[in-house]
Design a protein around this motif. Structure first.
Motif, short mmCIF file in Angstrom:
data_model
loop_
_atom_site.label_atom_id
_atom_site.label_comp_id
_atom_site.label_asym_id
_atom_site.label_seq_id
_atom_site.Cartn_x
_atom_site.Cartn_y
_atom_site.Cartn_z
N SER A 33 75.77 -6.82 13.98
CA SER A 33 74.66 -5.87 14.01
C SER A 33 75.08 -4.63 14.79
O SER A 33 76.06 -4.64 15.54
N GLU A 79 73.47 -3.58 17.19
CA GLU A 79 73.26 -3.96 18.58
C GLU A 79 74.52 -4.61 19.16
O GLU A 79 74.86 -4.40 20.34
N ASP A 80 75.23 -5.41 18.34
CA ASP A 80 76.50 -6.00 18.79
C ASP A 80 77.50 -4.90 19.17
O ASP A 80 78.20 -5.01 20.18
N LYS A 131 76.83 -1.80 20.02
CA LYS A 131 76.35 -1.12 21.23
C LYS A 131 76.68 -1.93 22.48
O LYS A 131 77.12 -1.37 23.50
N GLU A 132 76.52 -3.23 22.42
CA GLU A 132 76.78 -4.09 23.57
C GLU A 132 78.26 -4.13 23.92
O GLU A 132 78.62 -4.21 25.09
N HIS A 155 72.49 5.32 17.87
CA HIS A 155 72.24 4.00 18.47
C HIS A 155 73.34 3.60 19.44
O HIS A 155 73.07 2.98 20.47
#
Length: 275
Positions: free
Chosen positions: A46, A48-49, A51-52, A94
């Motif tokens: 994702s 989000e992955d 971004k992390e 993002h």
């Protein structure tokens, strides 16, 4: 300058996750992610992955590559370009990626356009793209391609376009081989005329000593292994105060067939001497 890596360098045998891990391992500061490779990454991960990963490590995103053939689009081409561009802007926003690289057109249908036509069209297109990008807090890095098959092929021509656009969100990519492809660095001194705040991205590479017309992007080499006056280019940038990315960007089939770890390790060693 900060050590950067452009995913085109290993794109045939690598992927986003592998590039991220290897760039982190070998001390790169920034990475230029490719939009096509991000789409592959998102099949199993994702945003989000992504971004992390950047949040947890030293490596950070810098410029997404790339939106190509931006000039003289028909309606279908333009709609497809805007779809990809908007996707890139959303990803960039993002993950905290500040720039998207945009590239002029290379097709036989438009290669005979005169400079005035290219100028008018480029200003119009960059303004339209900037209208979208600014909503996502993203900037455009316009990259002239030195080969005359591309409609914008010199730093001088590209800067005149960017100067008229006159937006904080629109600047340039300076790429060693593209400066060299335009008459073997005949306009290298023009770099001194470009304001520091308009140089967004710097691509570092070398190339084989071949005649213009034969020399192509597949002839790129690790920095220091070829004939481009890289030190002269980097010295000009340093004198101006440029301290952002020096991004290793290679399109050499020989390197594509090597193990990505070897290319990324050697690339870091070869590039650091110029930083």
């Amino acid at each position: 300058m900060k050590l950067g890596f452009n995913e085109a360098t290993c794109m045939k045998k690598s992927n986003v996750m592998r590039d991220l891990e290897l760039c982190e391992k070998y001390g790169y500061d920034y990475i230029e992610l490719r939009l096509d490779m991000i789409k592959d990454y998102l099949e199993d991960h994702s945003i989000e992955d992504l971004k992390e990963f950047f949040k947890a490590g030293h490596l950070k995103p810098f410029a997404l590559n790339s939106i190509e053939n931006i000039n003289f689009c028909n309606k279908r081409q333009w709609n497809e370009l805007i779809d990809l561009f908007t996707f890139g802007c959303k990803v960039a926003c993002h993950i905290g990626n500040p720039y998207i690289v945009v590239v002029p057109t290379v097709t036989s249908e438009v290669s005979n356009k005169n400079e005035e036509e290219v100028f008018i069209d480029s200003v119009n297109v960059l303004n339209k793209l900037a209208d979208i990008a600014e909503k996502y807090n993203v900037k455009l890095a316009f990259e002239p391609i030195g080969d005359k098959k591309w409609v914008c092929n010199s730093i001088r021509q590209a800067y005149e376009i960017v100067k008229l656009v006159n937006r904080d969100s629109v600047g340039l990519v300076v790429d060693c081989i593209n400066v060299y492809l335009h008459d073997k660095c005949a306009d290298i001194e023009y770099l001194r005329k470009i304001p520091l705040d308009k140089i967004f991205v710097f691509h570092i590479n070398d190339c084989e000593n071949l005649p213009l017309g034969i020399l192509d992007h597949c002839n790129r080499l690790f920095p220091g292994d070829g004939c481009i006056p890289i030190k002269e280019i980097t010295d000009i940038l340093k004198e101006k105060g440029y301290d952002k990315i020096a991004s290793l960007e290679l399109f050499r089939p020989e390197y594509w067939n090597m193990e990505p770890e070897d290319v990324i390790r050697i690339g870091a060693e070869k590039t650091k001497q110029y930083l």
